[in-house]
Design a protein around this motif. Structure first.
Motif, short mmCIF file in Angstrom:
data_model
loop_
_atom_site.label_atom_id
_atom_site.label_comp_id
_atom_site.label_asym_id
_atom_site.label_seq_id
_atom_site.Cartn_x
_atom_site.Cartn_y
_atom_site.Cartn_z
N ARG A 186 0.84 -1.21 0.00
CA ARG A 186 0.00 0.00 0.00
C ARG A 186 0.87 1.26 0.00
O ARG A 186 0.56 2.23 -0.70
N GLU A 221 -9.95 -0.67 -1.10
CA GLU A 221 -9.77 -2.03 -0.63
C GLU A 221 -11.03 -2.81 -1.00
O GLU A 221 -12.15 -2.32 -0.81
N VAL A 267 -5.36 -10.03 0.41
CA VAL A 267 -5.95 -8.70 0.48
C VAL A 267 -6.19 -8.24 -0.95
O VAL A 267 -5.33 -8.38 -1.81
N LEU A 303 -7.09 -5.11 -3.54
CA LEU A 303 -7.10 -3.67 -3.78
C LEU A 303 -7.54 -3.42 -5.22
O LEU A 303 -7.33 -4.28 -6.08
#
Length: 113
Positions: free
Chosen positions: A26, A49, A60, A62
């Motif tokens: 990030r 996100e 994760v 994004l």
């Protein structure tokens, strides 16, 4: 409403990251997006996100949306800048992320404030 070849485009990059690199990625991504937004013809960018209860554990998601003046700006970016910029991300994070891209043409601004 925009139509034709001079219509704005949205360039979307969907990212699937190993959770262990999420914070570092990030931080790198914010700088990467700012670098891209400094290029001529890029109007704005947004990093989100992905909220997906079915996502694999330890991953994760994004998603980056860039708005560009027109398709010619995207063509220039893909030809002149993308190979180097993509290589930088690969060199730094290797196989710990996946990226998928798509391009959309803006056909209507409904409810834009």
């Amino acid at each position: 409403m925009s139509t034709g070849d001079d219509a704005r485009v949205v360039y979307e990059v969907s990212l699937d990251l190993d959770a262990s690199i999420a914070d570092a990625y990030r931080a790198w991504l914010d700088a990467h997006v700012r670098e891209i937004l400094a290029l001529p013809g890029f109007i704005d960018g947004r990093v989100s996100e992905v909220i997906d209860p079915a996502a694999a554990e330890g991953r994760v998601g994004l998603c980056v949306h860039y708005t560009l003046r027109d398709a010619a700006v995207l063509d220039d970016y893909l030809r002149e800048h993308a190979p180097r910029m993509r290589a930088e991300g690969q060199a730094r994070f290797g196989g710990r992320f996946l990226a998928q891209r798509r391009v959309m043409r803006v056909v209507s601004d409904v409810g834009v404030r």
